[in-house]
Design an enzyme around this catalytic site. Structure first.
Site, mmCIF file in Angstrom:
data_model
loop_
_atom_site.group_PDB
_atom_site.id
_atom_site.type_symbol
_atom_site.label_atom_id
_atom_site.label_comp_id
_atom_site.label_asym_id
_atom_site.label_seq_id
_atom_site.Cartn_x
_atom_site.Cartn_y
_atom_site.Cartn_z
ATOM 1 N N GLY A 113 -4.335 3.323 3.281
ATOM 2 C CA GLY A 113 -3.482 4.423 3.742
ATOM 3 C C GLY A 113 -4.104 5.062 4.964
ATOM 4 O O GLY A 113 -5.195 4.687 5.381
ATOM 5 N N SER A 138 -10.518 1.756 4.460
ATOM 6 C CA SER A 138 -9.930 1.363 5.737
ATOM 7 C C SER A 138 -8.446 1.687 5.726
ATOM 8 O O SER A 138 -7.930 2.231 4.745
ATOM 9 C CB SER A 138 -10.117 -0.140 5.962
ATOM 10 O OG SER A 138 -9.239 -0.831 5.090
ATOM 11 N N LYS A 139 -7.777 1.303 6.810
ATOM 12 C CA LYS A 139 -6.338 1.593 6.930
ATOM 13 C C LYS A 139 -5.538 0.996 5.776
ATOM 14 O O LYS A 139 -4.474 1.489 5.427
ATOM 15 C CB LYS A 139 -5.820 1.047 8.255
ATOM 16 C CG LYS A 139 -6.360 1.830 9.443
ATOM 17 C CD LYS A 139 -5.372 1.831 10.607
ATOM 18 C CE LYS A 139 -5.950 2.556 11.798
ATOM 19 N NZ LYS A 139 -6.730 1.668 12.675
ATOM 20 N N ARG A 140 -6.081 -0.084 5.208
ATOM 21 C CA ARG A 140 -5.374 -0.694 4.082
ATOM 22 C C ARG A 140 -5.152 0.307 2.942
ATOM 23 O O ARG A 140 -4.237 0.179 2.142
ATOM 24 C CB ARG A 140 -6.185 -1.861 3.508
ATOM 25 C CG ARG A 140 -5.998 -3.175 4.208
ATOM 26 C CD ARG A 140 -6.783 -4.257 3.502
ATOM 27 N NE ARG A 140 -8.189 -3.899 3.352
ATOM 28 C CZ ARG A 140 -8.788 -3.677 2.193
ATOM 29 N NH1 ARG A 140 -8.126 -3.805 1.077
ATOM 30 N NH2 ARG A 140 -10.057 -3.336 2.157
#
Ligand code: GLU
Length: 486
Positions: free
Chosen positions: A246, A242-244
């Site tokens: 990057g 996920s966006k976590r």
């Protein structure tokens, strides 16, 4: 004849998970000389945007995926979905539902408060004609729900094997909302039937949707395609990517200087292996080797180190001309490219790129390394200056070395090396003092390929000018000191 599709929703940028789905469909189509259809699922008007659609197409093109049919925009086909839903009502396989969301919510809460599992209670299935008429007269908008039949629904998943669901666990899902917009299940099945899709290859997150969709195919009296669900991609911490972890949008990787072929290899090898690990495959090789049977069930880990490795391998292995073609837009963006550079100094640029490519992991690295050879100004890294340019012996010896360099008849690496070593010996210092110092003076940083090749390619004029930069370079230390004191 194989017909597959990729059907992104333009509610965000194309991310790596969706791209892998596109890639596998594309490889499968090309392997079987089939057809790859592109469909934009933009019926969620509030969340979809044209800009996102455009950027999805741009990302697909960058990676090298072309489509044979489409893009088909679902927002332009709403009438088709409405007709299909009404047809099922006529056949007695679906029914109008007048329940409002609030009414459903109240009944759901009540059922759950009694400790029971909620699914739509079929209240509207039992309505008489006159009750329905009454709703209509009062202007209550109606949705259309699918009437889930009794029995079990099963299919042989191309990746996971047999999957079977008791229809009792499915509720009568909505096909057409009361505002006239189709739900995902309806539009996806209508379109897949309409475009005669033979294989639906998509992410694991759709596994629970498939039984409902199979029931719909059966209701429409259409052949059911084969389904294959690709395992979820994980981040290095083994949690869902996920966006976590990057930025996972595809174009982000283009902008970071990765080559499309390296990225293609990296993405294709998430869940599938063409054979050898340590190799960058050509697109043709991947098409030839691709098979759904070789897709693994386990979740692959998105490991950027592998991408970097593939990218630098490709940068080193690809034909020089091709590498320069890839580099050109980057140089243009940095205003480092000119027609005359190419016309007059083609072989110089080729030599330069050849010299630095082994040290570059991305096109961004390459541009950074080319820059000091073309720009008039050098950006001095204070750390490098501090380490290699503060020795006061340089103040005296560098001007002498400069005279030596000005006097050599051949400005070539071996000559320059000879002259520099002679100078070091005469002065009674180590050659390394001059070598490190020159590197920082010429390039602004402490690492580079072989310094004598660097000097040769820098050329006599730029080299001699930069050898006078000791004072300027040391000035960069002032800003460093200032930063440290603040
Ligand atoms: N639009 C769906 C998505 O982006 C894909 C639908 C499908 O492949 O069936 O997840």
């Amino acid at each position: 004849m194989v017909r597959v599709r990729f059907a992104p929703s333009p509610t965000g940028y194309l991310h790596v998970g969706a791209l892998r789905t596109a890639l596998f469909n594309w490889l499968f189509a090309r392997h079987h000389q089939g057809t790859f259809v592109l469909r934009i699922e933009d019926t969620d008007v509030a969340r979809s945007s044209e800009q996102m659609s455009r950027s999805i197409l741009e990302a697909l093109r960058w990676v090298g995926l072309d489509w044979d049919e489409g893009p088909i925009y679902q927002s332009q086909r709403l009438e088709l979905y409405r007709q299909a839903a009404r047809k099922l009502v006529e056949k007695g396989l679906a029914y109008y539902c007048f329940c409002t969301p609030e009414e459903i919510e109240a009944r759901r809460q009540k059922t759950q408060a009694q400790g029971q599992h909620w699914k739509y209670d079929r209240r509207c299935l039992k309505l008489t004609e006159s009750q329905k008429e009454d709703f209509r007269k009062r202007g209550v908008p109606a949705a259309i729900r699918f009437l889930v039949p009794e029995g079990t629904t099963q299919y042989e998943d191309l990746v996971h094997g047999l999957i079977s669901v008791d229809n009792q666990n499915l509720e009568d899902f909505v096909l057409l909302r009361s505002d006239g917009y189709p739900t995902y299940h309806l539009s996806v099945v209508v379109d897949d039937i309409d475009t005669r899709i033979t294989h639906v290859i998509r992410g694991d997150d759709h596994i629970s949707n498939t039984p409902k969709q199979i029931l719909l195919y059966q209701a429409f009296g259409s052949p059911v395609p084969r389904f294959g669900h690709l395992p979820l991609i994980l981040g290095p911490d083994r949690k869902k990517l996920s966006k976590r972890h990057g930025d996972t949008s595809v174009l982000h990787f283009r902008d970071r200087g990765y080559l499309p072929l390296a990225f293609f290899n990296f993405m294709a090898q998430l869940s599938w292996s063409p054979g050898q690990e340590e190799k960058v495959y050509s697109i043709e090789e991947m098409i030839r080797e691709f098979s759904l049977e070789r897709i693994s069930k386990g979740s692959p880990v998105f490991d950027l180190a592998k991408l970097e490795w593939l990218n630098s391998k490709l940068i080193n292995e690809m034909p020089l001309e091709e590498l320069i073609t890839q580099l050109q837009p980057w140089l243009e963006k940095r205003k480092l490219w000119s027609e005359s550079l190419w016309r007059e100094k083609k072989s110089w640029l080729e030599k330069l790129v050849q010299l630095i490519r082994s040290r570059s992991r991305t096109l961004v690295d390459l541009v950074e390394m080319v820059a000091p050879f073309i720009c008039d100004e050098v950006k001095y890294e204070p750390e490098a200056v501090e380490k290699y340019l503060t020795d006061s012996r340089l103040d005296v010896i560098l001007p002498r070395l400069k005279e030596d360099f000005a006097a050599v008849s051949q400005f070539t690496a071996p000559e320059l090396e000879r002259v520099l070593r002679e100078r070091a010996e005469k002065e009674g210092i180590k050659a390394a003092l001059l070598i490190h110092g020159l590197r920082v003076l010429l390039l602004g940083k402490a690492v580079s390929p072989g310094i004598f090749e660097v000097i040769e390619l820098m050329g006599r004029e730029k080299t001699l000018i930069r050898m006078d930069n000791l004072f300027l370079a040391r000035k960069s230390l002032e800003s460093k000191d200032k930063n440290e004191n603040n």
